[in-house]
Design an enzyme around this catalytic site. Structure first.
Site, PDB file in Angstrom:
ATOM      1  N   ASP A 168       0.808  -1.220  -0.206  1.00 31.82           N
ATOM      2  CA  ASP A 168       0.071  -0.845   1.717  1.00 31.82           C
ATOM      3  C   ASP A 168      -0.328  -1.087   2.205  1.00 31.82           C
ATOM      4  O   ASP A 168      -1.976  -1.460   1.821  1.00 31.82           O
ATOM      5  CB  ASP A 168       0.427   0.419   1.461  1.00 31.82           C
ATOM      6  CG  ASP A 168       0.921   1.668   3.519  1.00 31.82           C
ATOM      7  OD1 ASP A 168       1.438   0.906   4.017  1.00 31.82           O
ATOM      8  OD2 ASP A 168       0.605   2.536   3.481  1.00 31.82           O
TER       9      ASP A 168
ATOM     10  N   THR B 295      -2.671  -0.893   4.897  1.00 34.63           N
ATOM     11  CA  THR B 295      -3.480   0.235   5.145  1.00 34.63           C
ATOM     12  C   THR B 295      -4.004   0.359   3.423  1.00 34.63           C
ATOM     13  O   THR B 295      -3.263   1.149   2.676  1.00 34.63           O
ATOM     14  CB  THR B 295      -3.509   1.638   5.763  1.00 34.63           C
ATOM     15  OG1 THR B 295      -3.128   0.808   6.852  1.00 34.63           O
ATOM     16  CG2 THR B 295      -4.534   2.023   6.174  1.00 34.63           C
TER      17      THR B 295
ATOM     18  N   ASP C  19      -0.972   5.498   0.882  1.00 33.30           N
ATOM     19  CA  ASP C  19      -2.092   6.736   0.711  1.00 33.30           C
ATOM     20  C   ASP C  19      -1.309   8.019   1.754  1.00 33.30           C
ATOM     21  O   ASP C  19      -1.911   8.340   1.989  1.00 33.30           O
ATOM     22  CB  ASP C  19      -2.731   6.174   1.327  1.00 33.30           C
ATOM     23  CG  ASP C  19      -2.504   5.546   2.583  1.00 33.30           C
ATOM     24  OD1 ASP C  19      -1.923   5.524   2.840  1.00 33.30           O
ATOM     25  OD2 ASP C  19      -4.086   4.826   2.943  1.00 33.30           O
TER      26      ASP C  19
END
Length: 779
Positions: free
Chosen positions: A302, A304, A534
């Site tokens: 991902d 981020t 996250d």
């Protein structure tokens, strides 16, 4: 204190009311610990089938009065003690990190907001919940600006459910969007999550290949050892041998068949791996996950927190149409304040533009599935989010500008006025301006991704952001194939995921369901996939992946699901995680052969000597130098050596290439010794000594091959074991029931055998191990 009691919404419970509930036992309980208790560790390491067999065999030896032959039990005790020590040490490290990664729950008491642990929640507490959190108790929504909840643990459906004031929430539910105040109605044993015991972990991943194979070996041996031992004992007694000789021979055979050190070594290596990772601020939730990650060849990222640091910076507003920039900024600030989201984008805009007083009439918090948020006011309504998810068809000139800005590395959001806040897309959107956000690249991102590329781990970027922006950032991080990108919002309702994963590296505008399907496609293609994330939009993909990694700064729901949690949210720690996993598995695969050599030749010799007129060639005490010096001690050190080569997944083939030739050599040479013993009228003590000598030499040859590639430490280790083995014959004859070999008549027998041992072993190892066994798929 009935279930219908309603706490004061602005005040919450008083300290007195909290104490009353604590006294009444209406208190929540913590989630089950990740590790076994010390009591369980002792019980599970002591009360094993093989330990029970060893104790029984020691009892039989006790009957013979030959107490030194019980030494094998001491070795078992030491091995078990080492296993217990390592697991307790790893448990303490994991428990300490679990406390560090535990998220506090916000509650309202005495008019104040407090952050408390989950097990401090009492019934009727008012919980302040927001996006990304997982509800620890059953509750009643008292106040909300629009909660979107994932209740898949109940319904099996991952679609978000809208909750309003007065609706019930079940523990384990994940807040996908919005925030609100929830009153705890069921805590402790009464809550749904307690009854389901970590519902997010229901879906089990593929079990450890290594542990599966080892357990299969143990299962086979379980049904083999006792009947073979009984057959040998009866056969020996029927030949007229003494009861003591029959017992000692049978015990030696059965002890030789038990590879108890192999089970111990695997447990110790995994526990030591968890301890080492703990020192690097990585929480290991399941020990077999270390092996799963070691086998990973595809890592899905991902954006981020992995490529970027997670810090977003509001750059500027670019007006669209005739509206002034200041007017766009004011309307953006009012909208973000009204929505009151606490994600990174909202925080960056609030920090730059402030938070004016507003009175919205309707709020639609940000949702991972919608990819926009909005609010309605007295005279208008506005939305903020990804243009592809706001407009049915993005205007051509607007799309061109967005594309241009995305190629410059900006994350572009649209502020639009709409006629109504409808789902999945708002009604009649009209663009007011473009909001430009930038991501901060992690300082060591290039080095980390370069390491994975060198380790044959393919990197794929799966993000909900604009694919051009994501690809631009991936290029800055020097991820190979970053130019191959696709916009997942444009692939239709039923895309060919297998073709997509074959063609692209960067996937943008990906919904949570699409992330899951992409992971499945990689798995169908034969890849072992790890997923990092996250946020709640990563939950489905994390569940599907073979191995999942979460950031400690991420949502509680994500952390509760992941196999690994990076405590300081530093993705660079993944280098250590991959290396540690490969070290553990590579070393276990290499040294496992040494344990199975003894098992193989013991089974073969038992079968042979059931039908022979000779006694079994060993006594239990005579196997101790071989088990300790050629297997137990060196493998413990070899298992901790650095070895970061990619996992081949051919455990049994590697084992057999060493174990089968060595076991065949041992059995063949013992048969030769038995024949020579009959020809030269050698007694049992002499033939047993020669058998121990040749078995030790072949085990030493196998140790030398298993230790490759050699370095100074390994050469020194093998040399030390060889020296100690020689000293056993020179000074330990009485202890280990060995005759003196410093006899020329005996030397004429054993010297030719010793000289021929190495070339015979190498010929068998190359011929049988590499040619015949290489044709068999032992995977």
């Amino acid at each position: 204190m009935s279930e219908r009691y309603l706490s004061a919404i602005e005040h919450g419970l008083t300290s007195k009311e909290v104490d009353q509930r604590l006294t009444a036992g209406l208190k929540n309980e913590p989630l089950p610990p990740l590790t076994r208790s010390v009591k369980q560790i002792f019980r599970d390491n002591l009360l094993t089938l093989f330990n029970c067999i060893n104790v029984l065999l020691a009892g039989l030896v006790l009957l013979t009065g030959s107490y030194k032959n019980m030494l094998f039990l001491f070795v078992v005790i030491v091995n078990t003690a080492i296993g217990i020590f390592q697991e307790i040490r790893a448990k303490r490290q994991v428990d300490k990190l679990s406390l560090l990664s535990a998220t506090k729950v916000k509650v309202r008491r005495d008019g104040q907001t407090l952050a408390i642990a989950q097990d401090e929640i009492v019934q009727d507490d008012l919980l302040l919940v927001t996006r990304g959190e997982q509800l620890p108790v059953d509750g009643l929504v008292r106040e909300t600006s629009g909660l979107e909840v994932d209740e898949s643990q109940i319904t099996g459906e991952a679609d978000p459910v809208i909750k309003g004031a007065g609706d019930e929430l079940v523990s384990g539910s994940v807040i996908l969007g919005g925030h609100g105040v929830v009153q705890a109605t069921q805590v402790g044993h009464g809550s749904f999550i307690k009854q389901m015991a970590r519902a997010a972990k229901q879906k089990r991943r593929t079990p450890s290949q290594l542990l599966t194979i080892i357990n299969r070996i143990i299962k086979i041996l379980t049904f083999t050892i006792i009947p073979l031992g009984a057959g040998l004992f009866i056969s020996t007694m029927m030949r007229g041998e003494s009861q003591n000789r029959a017992i000692l021979g049978t015990v030696a055979a059965m002890v030789g068949m038990i590879p108890e050190g192999l089970v111990l070594l695997t447990s110790v290596a995994l526990a030591a791996g968890a301890f080492t990772l703990g020192r690097h601020q990585v929480l290991v939730r399941e020990l077999p996950a270390i092996e799963a990650l070691a086998r990973v060849d595809t890592l899905c990222l991902d954006k981020t927190g992995t490529i970027t640091s997670g810090k977003l910076v509001f750059e500027r507003v670019e007006p669209w149409g005739q509206i002034a920039q200041k007017a766009v900024e004011d309307r953006l600030a009012a909208l973000v304040t009204a929505i009151d989201d606490d994600n990174e984008t909202a925080q960056a805009i609030k920090a730059a533009l402030g938070q004016p007083d507003v009175q919205p009439t309707q709020v639609m918090p940000f949702s991972s599935s919608r990819k926009w948020s909005g609010a309605a006011f007295a005279d208008h309504a506005e939305v903020l989010g990804a243009p592809e998810f706001i407009f049915t068809t993005v205007p051509t000139d607007l799309q061109a500008r967005i594309q241009s800005l995305a190629q410059q590395g900006y994350r572009v959001l649209v502020l639009a006025e709409v006629a109504a806040l409808t789902t999945p897309k708002p009604t009649a959107p009209k663009c007011l301006g473009l909001i430009l956000i930038t991501d901060e690249l992690r300082p060591r991102a290039k080095a980390t991704f370069g390491f994975f590329a060198n380790q044959d781990v393919a990197l794929k970027v799966i993000s909900g952001d604009n694919p051009v922006t994501v690809a631009s950032i991936a290029k800055r991080a020097e991820i190979q194939g970053a130019e191959r990108l696709v916009d997942m919002s444009q692939v239709g309702d039923d895309p060919n995921y297998d073709q997509l994963v074959a063609d692209y590296t960067v996937f943008g505008r990906v919904t949570p369901q699409q992330k899951e399907q992409l992971i499945k496609a990689y798995q169908r293609d034969g890849h072992t996939v790890a997923m990092t994330g996250d946020g709640v939009n990563d939950l489905l993909a994390l569940k599907q992946a073979d191995c999942s990694i979460a950031m400690a700064s991420g949502s509680e729901a994500t952390k509760s699901l992941a196999d690994f949690v990076l405590i300081d949210s530093n993705f660079d720690a993944m280098v250590q995680v991959l290396n540690e996993g490969r070290r553990v598995i590579d070393n276990i695969e290499r040294v496992a052969a040494l344990y199975l050599i003894k098992t193989m030749y013991s089974v073969a010799l038992t079968l042979i000597f059931i039908f022979m007129s000779h006694s079994y060639p060993f006594e239990p005490i005579q196997l101790t130098p071989i088990s300790s010096l050629m297997v137990g001690i060196p493998t413990f050190f070899l298992a901790l050596q650095p070895d970061y080569t990619r996992i081949t997944g051919r455990f049994m083939k590697q084992v057999m290439e060493i174990a089968v030739p060595a076991a065949l050599c041992v059995v063949s040479y013992i048969m030769i010794i038995m024949a020579l013993g009959s020809h030269f009228n050698l007694n049992f003590e002499t033939t047993a000594t020669l058998s121990v000598l040749m078995t030790g030499i072949f085990s030493l040859n196998a140790l030398l091959i298993a230790a490759r590639p050699l370095n100074r430490f390994k050469i020194g280790l093998v040399a030390l074991m060889a020296t100690l083995f020689v000293l056993v014959f020179l000074f330990g004859g009485k202890i280990f029931s060995l005759v003196n070999l410093l006899d020329w008549s005996l030397a004429m027998i054993y010297l030719p055998l010793m000289i021929s041992a190495y070339p015979v072993f190498i010929i068998l190892q190359n011929g049988l191990g590499k040619r015949v066994l290489s044709r068999i798929n032992w995977r």
